[in-house]
Design an enzyme around this catalytic site. Structure first.
Site, mmCIF file in Angstrom:
data_model
loop_
_atom_site.group_PDB
_atom_site.id
_atom_site.type_symbol
_atom_site.label_atom_id
_atom_site.label_comp_id
_atom_site.label_asym_id
_atom_site.label_seq_id
_atom_site.Cartn_x
_atom_site.Cartn_y
_atom_site.Cartn_z
ATOM 1 N N PHE A 93 34.423 2.991 -30.260
ATOM 2 C CA PHE A 93 32.977 2.824 -30.162
ATOM 3 C C PHE A 93 32.417 3.356 -28.844
ATOM 4 C CE2 PHE A 93 34.095 -0.883 -27.684
ATOM 5 C CZ PHE A 93 32.991 -1.192 -26.906
ATOM 6 N N LYS A 94 33.272 3.462 -27.827
ATOM 7 C CA LYS A 94 32.788 3.948 -26.528
ATOM 8 C C LYS A 94 32.247 5.377 -26.622
ATOM 9 C CE LYS A 94 34.656 0.129 -24.913
ATOM 10 N NZ LYS A 94 35.639 -0.055 -23.888
ATOM 11 N N ASP A 95 32.735 6.152 -27.610
ATOM 12 C CA ASP A 95 32.257 7.529 -27.778
ATOM 13 C C ASP A 95 30.754 7.574 -28.043
ATOM 14 O OD1 ASP A 95 34.756 8.865 -27.520
ATOM 15 O OD2 ASP A 95 35.250 8.391 -29.597
ATOM 16 N N THR A 126 37.539 2.663 -23.021
ATOM 17 C CA THR A 126 36.515 3.285 -22.183
ATOM 18 C C THR A 126 37.046 4.526 -21.491
ATOM 19 O OG1 THR A 126 35.248 1.263 -21.773
ATOM 20 C CG2 THR A 126 35.086 2.977 -20.118
#
Length: 444
Positions: A93-95, A126
């Site tokens: 999800f950090k993308d 991250t």
């Protein structure tokens, strides 16, 4: 670009815009990049021209493997939905935020000139997302600290096999909290921060939080589209550093149709304990199957405190100063916008097994913590959207333990990494060691 403010605190917007029902309705049919532009625009103001902001957003989400960017699907007939946040270059999800942040940094540097040295600490995802956001970008060096032996082998390989000369991986002898502590020490060493042109990609960076606000609106709209009706949702967020769920809190304040945020922790439960008892006190870090959540000191909790104590920065500073000295933070009453629960290792494994056997849905261990907590905390007259924060292929050992077959957890991109050499330096999480390493490896 500065990350932490010069006084060591975190930056927050001077105000959070309230979105009218009419505007909210006009956002429902937008594509993900179009929605991202609309959500970010009130915060950006005239700092970036609208045309340029649109170009940055479009370029950032063109790197995802699906046009939806964040697909949302029902989980069988259980009243649960899942938002797949892992379709970016590093399958996490950090993308969603760091593809945007990397392009934003590069655009600002191109306009202003100069250099940026990014320092980050990661408990898993991250680091790789940040590295892939800025690798090879002119004028940027990135230094990522992660706890040696406490991230999954594939998570490490996503960071330490990147060959670009501007990427520097530091495996620290300690926990993620040690890395987060020395990160703050570096940013609070103001002469070093200034001389090194330090920037942050961790969720201490407000722009990263802003980019994550978008998918709370997007997820709500997609659930409504599937249900054929508009109801306020419960959104369940597996949580470590409180950044992802704080983005949901901002979306809620803006007017997103979210009735309650459900915070899910693993055995490292400082946050779920706080929301259930009103007491915020650290414990020992326990390694688990969901390493990105193995955190006892949540950086973004400071931002939440600011709103919880009536936007009184002086009071926040007093509470955080006491906490740094080992004191507990105690706040009376409960926040109706939040509920919280704990999903331990047994629950995580059972949930992965259950959803694979019943629905042929393979959850990663972080998402499984969230789904387990969501099942235990339903909200009357609504449904729950769970955030699935990483591709299960990043955690084959956990998948194998849960369903008896590691080979189910695979991805072509990850398979290619297994034969590549590692590029990392092992250091103690001490300010002199980190600063000296950065000075030696900085190109300007």
């Amino acid at each position: 670009m500065m990350g932490l403010a010069t006084d060591g605190g975190l930056l927050v917007p001077s105000q959070i815009p309230a979105i009218s029902a009419e505007t909210l309705n006009s956002w429902r049919k937008l594509s993900y990049p179009e929605l991202a532009f609309q959500v970010m625009k009130p915060f950006v103001g005239d700092a970036i021209p609208e045309k340029e902001l649109k170009e940055l957003v479009n370029a950032s989400y063109a790197t995802f493997d699906t046009a939806e960017v964040v697909p949302v699907r029902p989980m069988g007939s259980s009243g649960l939905f899942v938002a797949e946040l892992y379709h970016g270059p590093t399958l996490a999800f950090k993308d969603v935020a760091l593809q945007f942040l990397g392009n934003l940094f590069a655009a600002i540097l191109k306009k202003r000139g100069g250099r940026l040295n990014i320092l980050g600490a990661t408990s898993g995802d991250t680091g790789s997302a940040a590295i892939h956001g800025v690798r090879g970008k002119e004028g940027i060096e990135i230094f990522i600290m992660y706890p040696e032996g406490r991230v999954s082998p594939l998570q490490e390989r996503q960071m330490a096999t990147v060959p670009d000369a501007n990427v520097h991986c530091i495996a620290i002898e300690g926990s993620f909290d040690d890395g987060q502590r020395v990160l703050k020490e570096c940013f609070n060493d103001l002469p070093f921060k200034s001389a090194m042109h330090l920037g942050a990609v961790n969720s201490v960076n407000w722009a990263r939080i802003l980019a994550q606000v978008v998918y709370y609106f997007w997820g709500s709209f997609r659930v409504h589209e599937t249900l054929g009706k508009e109801i306020p949702l419960q959104v369940c967020v597996p949580t470590g550093n409180f950044g992802d769920i704080f983005a949901g809190y901002v979306a809620q304040k803006m007017g997103a149709p979210i009735r309650r945020l459900l915070l899910a922790t693993n055995e490292n439960d400082i946050l779920s304990r706080f929301f259930n008892t009103g007491i915020y006190t650290r414990g020992e870090v326990h390694p688990t199957l969901s390493p990105s959540m193995d955190i006892q000191v949540a950086s973004n909790f400071e931002r939440y405190l600011y709103y919880r104590v009536g936007e009184d920065a002086t009071k926040v500073k007093a509470l955080m100063t006491g906490f740094a000295k080992g004191e507990a933070i105690r706040l009376p009453g409960q926040d109706p916008q939040f509920a919280a629960g704990r999903g331990d290792t047994a629950m995580t494994l059972a949930t992965i097994k259950k959803y694979w056997e019943l629905h042929k849905v393979l959850l990663d261990p972080h998402g499984a913590v969230g789904v387990a907590v969501a099942e235990a905390n339903p909200l009357k007259d609504t449904v729950t959207l769970c955030l699935e924060t990483a591709h299960p292929g990043k955690f084959p050992a956990a998948i194998g333990q849960a369903v008896g077959d590691e080979s189910l957890a695979s991805h072509p991109f990850l398979e290619k990494l297994k034969s590549l050499p590692l590029r990392k330096t092992i250091l103690k999480p001490e300010l002199p060691a980190i600063e000296e390493f950065m000075k030696k490896n900085c190109n300007g």
